[in-house]
Design a protein around this motif. Sequence first.
Motif, short mmCIF file in Angstrom:
data_model
loop_
_atom_site.label_atom_id
_atom_site.label_comp_id
_atom_site.label_asym_id
_atom_site.label_seq_id
_atom_site.Cartn_x
_atom_site.Cartn_y
_atom_site.Cartn_z
N GLN A 43 1.08 4.08 -3.04
CA GLN A 43 0.84 5.51 -2.83
C GLN A 43 1.96 6.35 -3.47
O GLN A 43 1.70 7.38 -4.08
CB GLN A 43 0.75 5.82 -1.33
CG GLN A 43 0.39 7.27 -1.02
CD GLN A 43 -0.97 7.67 -1.58
OE1 GLN A 43 -1.97 7.01 -1.31
NE2 GLN A 43 -1.01 8.74 -2.37
N TYR B 149 1.37 6.24 -7.15
CA TYR B 149 0.22 7.09 -7.46
C TYR B 149 0.67 8.55 -7.56
O TYR B 149 0.31 9.27 -8.49
CB TYR B 149 -0.85 6.95 -6.37
CG TYR B 149 -2.04 7.86 -6.55
CD1 TYR B 149 -3.17 7.44 -7.25
CD2 TYR B 149 -2.04 9.17 -6.06
CE1 TYR B 149 -4.27 8.27 -7.44
CE2 TYR B 149 -3.13 10.01 -6.24
CZ TYR B 149 -4.23 9.56 -6.93
OH TYR B 149 -5.30 10.40 -7.12
N ASP B 150 1.46 8.98 -6.58
CA ASP B 150 1.96 10.36 -6.57
C ASP B 150 2.84 10.65 -7.79
O ASP B 150 2.76 11.73 -8.39
CB ASP B 150 2.74 10.65 -5.29
CG ASP B 150 1.84 10.66 -4.05
OD1 ASP B 150 0.61 10.83 -4.20
OD2 ASP B 150 2.37 10.50 -2.93
N LYS C 103 0.84 -1.21 0.00
CA LYS C 103 0.00 0.00 0.00
C LYS C 103 0.87 1.25 0.00
O LYS C 103 0.59 2.22 -0.71
CB LYS C 103 -0.92 -0.01 1.22
CG LYS C 103 -1.92 1.13 1.22
CD LYS C 103 -2.92 0.99 2.34
CE LYS C 103 -3.98 2.08 2.24
NZ LYS C 103 -5.02 1.91 3.27
N GLU C 104 1.93 1.24 0.79
CA GLU C 104 2.85 2.38 0.85
C GLU C 104 3.51 2.63 -0.50
O GLU C 104 3.60 3.76 -0.98
CB GLU C 104 3.90 2.13 1.93
CG GLU C 104 4.84 3.29 2.15
CD GLU C 104 5.87 3.01 3.24
OE1 GLU C 104 6.91 3.69 3.23
OE2 GLU C 104 5.63 2.12 4.09
#
Length: 198
Positions: free
Chosen positions: A124, A127-128, A120-121
Amino acid sequence: MPKLVDHKKRKIKIAEATWKVIVNEGLEEASVRKIAKVANISVGSLRHYFSTQSELFVFSMQLVSDRVENRAKNKSYEGTPLEAMQDFLSEFLPIDMDRRIEMEVWLVFSTKTLVDPALKELSQVVYDDMHQACSMVVERLTDLGLSSPNLDKNMEIERLYALIDGMALHGILHPDRFSAEKMQATLKYHLESLCEGV
């Protein structure tokens, strides 16, 4: 004299074996034993590099991101600014076999981010990075004076990200109905719609 092992290459080989198992048989079949067999190494050797399955998955997911990013950064872009931007954004779409495998693996891993904090980290962070790529394209259109004067940049960045993400998903799930050619045509149409008089 003992044989020297390139540990980075060995880890990449294991990650690529992980991709192969996932693409051919699904994430639920991606056991350490099966991945080791595909990588042609012992389970003990695999565990030497990755002590947990989560650690292996994080490295494998990161490898997908790194390859896409390196390709996008090191590519030579030609043509008009719009053509160059389309070419750049196409690196994030499954328009050929390499990119299709990468995207398929990425999407499978993405489902695992719901239950794995390490994945998940990483998701993210990616995604950024992808959001930044879309932001760069919209800002570039504005800087070049190509964008419509009333363009809402923030909204268009979000819309472009959603378009790329959605096309990648449809390209993987419905390749017979949403081909590489259709993805490219849709992306071209969208970029032109952001511009004045194109």
